[in-house]
Write an enzyme that holds these catalytic residues in place. Structure first.
Site, PDB file in Angstrom:
ATOM      1  N   TYR A 170       8.036 -31.814 -19.650  1.00 21.62           N
ATOM      2  CA  TYR A 170       8.204 -32.526 -20.617  1.00 21.62           C
ATOM      3  C   TYR A 170       8.397 -33.922 -20.734  1.00 21.62           C
ATOM      4  O   TYR A 170       8.073 -34.793 -22.192  1.00 21.62           O
ATOM      5  CB  TYR A 170       9.848 -31.313 -21.358  1.00 21.62           C
ATOM      6  N   SER A 191      10.946 -38.125 -27.856  1.00 20.78           N
ATOM      7  CA  SER A 191      12.178 -37.115 -27.630  1.00 20.78           C
ATOM      8  C   SER A 191      12.942 -38.603 -27.340  1.00 20.78           C
ATOM      9  O   SER A 191      12.798 -39.592 -26.658  1.00 20.78           O
ATOM     10  CB  SER A 191      11.753 -35.900 -26.715  1.00 20.78           C
TER      11      SER A 191
END
Ligand SMILES: NC(=O)c1ccc[n+]([C@@H]2O[C@H](COP(=O)([O-])OP(=O)(O)OC[C@H]3O[C@@H](n4cnc5c(N)ncnc54)[C@H](O)[C@@H]3O)[C@@H](O)[C@H]2O)c1
Length: 255
Positions: free
Chosen positions: A156, A143
């Site tokens: 995350y 990401s």
């Protein structure tokens, strides 16, 4: 022995939806057999029905890929059907958006298990087969938060940063065995994952678009095409790389 079969055999984790589903279709389009491994067995079966209807070979497997026993079972099923594996896409990932002061130990541990445990279990199972056959390619879905930080996203960002490092570690460990390992680092992509974050007020789409130099969200297909490139022979000398698919997000450093 080096695998010389024409049709490559791929496994996509979380392949029943979003980026994983688009990747399953993209790999099938370049001639691969695709195993769709997902928690949602019904959705995996529906994706495979579509792939088969389009003339591709596909295998649906219901499994939680953060559970090593279920991962072993999934790889055995693929061994029995196709005699092994050439490509692994570690796509599964979840997010918890909340202030760190409110994060529970269970949420922290579960995100680690899903985002990193799955990568470990699947890469080890794939690596055992790929290193033995002296060929293979793994792509991890990272990401922009593998590279940059955001508030209220400790689990995350931390796990996605670890995905980037795991990519480099496995790449240098298995390079001499003919196994390449790369990652893509998508920006904001329209999927059920982001729709849920918008629905629950976890991010403001207008603010994200303003922050994105290209002024739009990415598509799952755009990420999938990058994965297709990384596993292709055109990328034969590419390993240990984190390819941003982010509309300019990580390059941007202005207001
Ligand atoms: N959508 C985005 O904007 C975006 C941006 C950057 C990175 N990513 C990453 O891309 C990946 C896919 O995201 P998405 O938006 O397509 O997600 P999604 O939630 O739309 O789809 C994820 C799929 O994974 C499956 N899954 C979840 N946990 C699983 C488990 N433990 N075992 C097996 N299957 C499981 C789900 O059933 C679902 O089919 C994730 O790693 C995510 O972090 C997404």
């Amino acid at each position: 022995m080096k695998n010389t079969s024409v049709s490559q055999r791929a496994l996509v984790t979380g392949g029943a939806a979003g980026i994983g589903q688009a990747t399953a279709f993209a790999l099938a389009r370049i001639g691969m057999k695709v195993a769709v491994v997902d928690l949602d067995a019904g959705a995996a079966a529906r994706v495979c029905e579509q792939l088969i209807a389009n003339g591709h070979e596909a295998l649906a497997i219901g499994a939680a890929v953060h559970d090593s026993t279920q991962v072993e079972r999934a790889f055995k099923t693929i061994d029995e059907a196709w005699g092994g594996i050439d490509v692994l896409v570690n796509n599964v990932g979840i997010s918890v958006v909340k202030p760190t002061l409110e994060l529970t130990p269970q949420e922290w541990q579960h995100t680690l298990d899903v985002n990193l445990g799955s990568l470990f279990h699947c890469s080890q199972a794939a690596g055992r087969r790929m290193v033995a056959q002296l060929s293979g390619s793994i792509v991890n879905i990272g990401s922009i938060y593998s590279l940059m930080a955001a508030p209220n996203r400790l689990t995350y960002c931390t796990t996605k940063a670890a995905v980037a490092m795991a990519t480099k570690c496995l790449a240098v460990e298995w390079a001499s065995s003919g196994v390449r390992v790369n990652a893509v680092a998508p920006g904001y992509v329209e999927t059920a994952f982001t729709a849920e974050l918008v629905r629950t007020g976890k991010f403001d789409p207008a603010a994200i678009l303003k922050r994105t130099p290209m002024g739009r969200f990415g598509t799952a297909e755009e990420v999938a095409e990058a994965v297709s490139f990384l596993v292709s022979k055109e990328a034969a000398y590419v390993t240990g790389q984190i390819l941003g698919i982010d509309g300019g997000w990580t390059a941007y450093g202005y207001v």
